[in-house]
Design an enzyme around this catalytic site. Structure first.
Site, PDB file in Angstrom:
ATOM      1  N   ARG A  33     101.766 131.848 -50.430  1.00  0.00           N
ATOM      2  CA  ARG A  33     102.095 130.529 -49.864  1.00  0.00           C
ATOM      3  C   ARG A  33     102.185 129.525 -50.998  1.00  0.00           C
ATOM      4  O   ARG A  33     101.291 129.440 -51.836  1.00  0.00           O
ATOM      5  CB  ARG A  33     101.016 130.109 -48.875  1.00  0.00           C
ATOM      6  CG  ARG A  33     101.061 128.637 -48.445  1.00  0.00           C
ATOM      7  CD  ARG A  33      99.932 128.352 -47.464  1.00  0.00           C
ATOM      8  NE  ARG A  33      99.787 126.950 -47.112  1.00  0.00           N
ATOM      9  CZ  ARG A  33      98.827 126.148 -47.557  1.00  0.00           C
ATOM     10  NH1 ARG A  33      97.897 126.624 -48.395  1.00  0.00           N
ATOM     11  NH2 ARG A  33      98.772 124.888 -47.180  1.00  0.00           N
ATOM     12  N   ARG A  74      97.054 109.398 -43.974  1.00  0.00           N
ATOM     13  CA  ARG A  74      95.862 109.197 -44.795  1.00  0.00           C
ATOM     14  C   ARG A  74      95.520 107.714 -44.932  1.00  0.00           C
ATOM     15  O   ARG A  74      96.385 106.850 -44.778  1.00  0.00           O
ATOM     16  CB  ARG A  74      96.078 109.777 -46.205  1.00  0.00           C
ATOM     17  CG  ARG A  74      96.380 111.261 -46.225  1.00  0.00           C
ATOM     18  CD  ARG A  74      96.577 111.765 -47.658  1.00  0.00           C
ATOM     19  NE  ARG A  74      96.955 113.180 -47.701  1.00  0.00           N
ATOM     20  CZ  ARG A  74      96.081 114.173 -47.701  1.00  0.00           C
ATOM     21  NH1 ARG A  74      94.777 113.901 -47.659  1.00  0.00           N
ATOM     22  NH2 ARG A  74      96.479 115.425 -47.741  1.00  0.00           N
ATOM     23  N   LYS A 221     103.515 125.376 -37.599  1.00  0.00           N
ATOM     24  CA  LYS A 221     102.073 125.215 -37.771  1.00  0.00           C
ATOM     25  C   LYS A 221     101.513 124.476 -36.551  1.00  0.00           C
ATOM     26  O   LYS A 221     101.873 123.341 -36.282  1.00  0.00           O
ATOM     27  CB  LYS A 221     101.775 124.462 -39.062  1.00  0.00           C
ATOM     28  CG  LYS A 221     102.164 125.260 -40.306  1.00  0.00           C
ATOM     29  CD  LYS A 221     102.024 124.457 -41.579  1.00  0.00           C
ATOM     30  CE  LYS A 221     100.581 124.155 -41.927  1.00  0.00           C
ATOM     31  NZ  LYS A 221     100.475 123.442 -43.226  1.00  0.00           N
ATOM     32  N   THR A 279      92.913 128.611 -42.457  1.00  0.00           N
ATOM     33  CA  THR A 279      91.958 127.527 -42.718  1.00  0.00           C
ATOM     34  C   THR A 279      90.506 127.998 -42.766  1.00  0.00           C
ATOM     35  O   THR A 279      89.962 128.480 -41.768  1.00  0.00           O
ATOM     36  CB  THR A 279      92.060 126.369 -41.701  1.00  0.00           C
ATOM     37  OG1 THR A 279      93.436 126.054 -41.455  1.00  0.00           O
ATOM     38  CG2 THR A 279      91.365 125.132 -42.243  1.00  0.00           C
TER      39      THR A 279
END
Length: 480
Positions: A33, A74, A221, A279
């Protein structure tokens, strides 16, 4: 013993040397990845080229996933680097504040429309849920909050809305540029972050076609709360999914993750798509040389759930032991795959098939599971027959034999499927059959008197043409 569950490893500074990549490949990595949240175009292109070159040197095929950053929302930066938020205190998210001018009272955000998505009573989770804010009031572009869970808050931490619902588009301007980079490197898959709808997947596919790389697969995802109720619509448009448990866990709550993970994997397999579980699978091994027992259970349970692949992130990208973590994960997968529930399947037993190649794939697996078959050799152009067969749980290896390089790269992610470079020397049917079996013998997969199933088409070299299943015995004369 061949491992069926595939391992995806994220590349990064810890794997940049050819020596480190060699060790990673030797440990058994199947797919790499490239995280487009970090690094330059040059770094990504170099990593893709280098890993393919090193895999070729090892006689292996390693797939490449280009993972788009997506609209990661963020906070900005603090003047002093971080602040301490205390439960009960007031704190403001100010969309008009300079991105580098945060204080203990307020901070800006990279997503300037955040205030438009919020109202009194919403709960915001920062830094993967370590900090929680309750929205008291939205006034203009300022979001006034009360701290409900305090702690240290540093620069650039992520923001999630509990329960989901932030309207940021899945594909950003950066992603559109990065899709062109993915096309340039001929990535096998592009992973689209924060997918909200099937339309996001269709848009990504259109952009890939425009970039000249329509052969690329799309991985959605699953990391937004709102994507879960419409998962079937998203999966239908995708080649596979990634259960991205970080942001998803923040939005739906960690306690809800296990059943959602199981449901998503099951749904993907039932729709003939692949699934990656990701994850924090072996996160302690960023520093340590062995995993925790909780991590061992986590990986094993994903295997028993039927995941096609398990993924490593920081463990290999920046960790101290990239090859060790791949080796440890491989051993866990192998052990879990010996359990009976990883070898039995009722997949599509009561359904009609839409295509003849699909029917051949299902018939081959049913026969193989009831006849003591040692291996399946699938002569394929697109890899579709191998994918369908891999949806049936079994302990029988499936060898996707193809001359097409892109197909060999794509099947690296399918559970229990192994790519084989196979270019026909002859078009005589009997000779082709024998060549396929000889290749399995050469690889040490089968020996004299073992039973092998061959699937292929009458018209060699034509995609979607698989219409033959043949049961063969190694050592016997194979006729058409």
């Amino acid at each position: 013993m061949l491992r069926r569950t595939k391992i995806v490893a994220t590349l990064g500074p810890a794997t940049d040397s050819p020596e480190a990549l060699d060790k990673l490949i030797e440990a058994g990595v199947d797919v790499v990845r490239l995280n487009f949240s970090h690094g330059s175009e040059e770094e990504h292109l170099n990593r893709a080229e280098t890993v393919r070159n090193r895999a070729r040197a090892h006689g292996r095929q390693v797939g490449v996933i280009a993972d788009l950053q997506g609209p990661k929302i963020r906070i900005g930066r603090f003047i002093e680097g971080k602040v301490e938020l205390v439960e009960g205190d007031s704190f403001c998210l100010d969309m008009g504040l300079d991105i580098n001018s945060g204080t203990k009272d307020a901070v800006g955000s990279t997503y300037k429309k955040l205030h438009e998505d919020l109202s009194r009573g919403d709960s915001l989770l920062l830094d993967d849920g370590r900090i929680a804010l309750w929205v008291k009031e939205v006034e203009g572009d300022k979001i006034y909050c009360r701290v409900t869970t305090g702690g240290a808050l540093s620069n650039n931490k992520g923001i999630n809305l509990q329960g989901g619902g932030l309207s940021a588009a899945a594909l950003t301007d950066k992603d559109r540029v990065d899709i062109k980079i993915a096309a340039k490197m001929q990535a096998d898959y592009v992973a689209v972050s924060f997918v909200r709808s099937a339309e996001d997947v269709r848009e990504a596919r259109e952009l890939l076609v425009e970039a000249g790389w329509g052969e690329c697969g799309i991985i959605s995802k699953m990391e937004r709360a709102e994507s879960i109720p419409i998962a079937d619509e998203i999966i239908k448009e995708s080649d596979g999914i990634m259960v991205a448990r970080g942001d998803l866990g923040v939005e739906i709550g960690d306690a809800s993750l296990p059943p959602v993970q199981k449901r998503l994997i099951k749904l993907a397999r039932s729709m003939d798509r692949f699934a990656i579980t990701a994850t924090q699978m072996m996160e302690s091994m960023i520093e340590n040389s062995i995993p925790t027992r909780a991590e061992v259970f986590d990986v094993a349970n994903a295997v028993l759930d039927g995941t096609d692949a398990v993924m490593l992130s920081g463990e290999t990208a920046v960790g101290k032991h990239p090859a060790k973590v791949v080796n440890a994960m491989a051993n866990i997968c192998l052990e879990a795959e010996q359990q009976r529930q990883a070898k039995v399947s009722g997949h599509r037993m009561n359904e009609h098939f839409q295509r003849r190649d699909e029917a051949i794939a299902m018939a081959a697996m049913y026969t193989a599971n009831h006849l003591g078959v040692k291996a399946i050799a699938s002569l394929t152009e697109s890899g579709a027959t191998a994918l369908w067969m891999s949806r049936i749980s079994s302990g029988i290896p499936i060898f996707a034999m193809t001359r097409d390089l892109q197909t060999r790269r794509k099947v690296t992610i399918y559970r229990g499927v192994y790519p084989v470079s196979f270019d026909l020397i002859s078009k005589e049917k009997d000779v082709v059959n024998q060549e396929m079996i000889d290749e399995l013998v050469r690889r040490g997969v089968v020996r004299a008197k073992d039973t092998v199933i061959i699937t292929k088409g009458d018209l060699v070299g034509e995609g979607g043409g698989t219409n033959i299943m043949k049961i063969c015995y190694v050592g016997d004369t194979v006729v058409s």
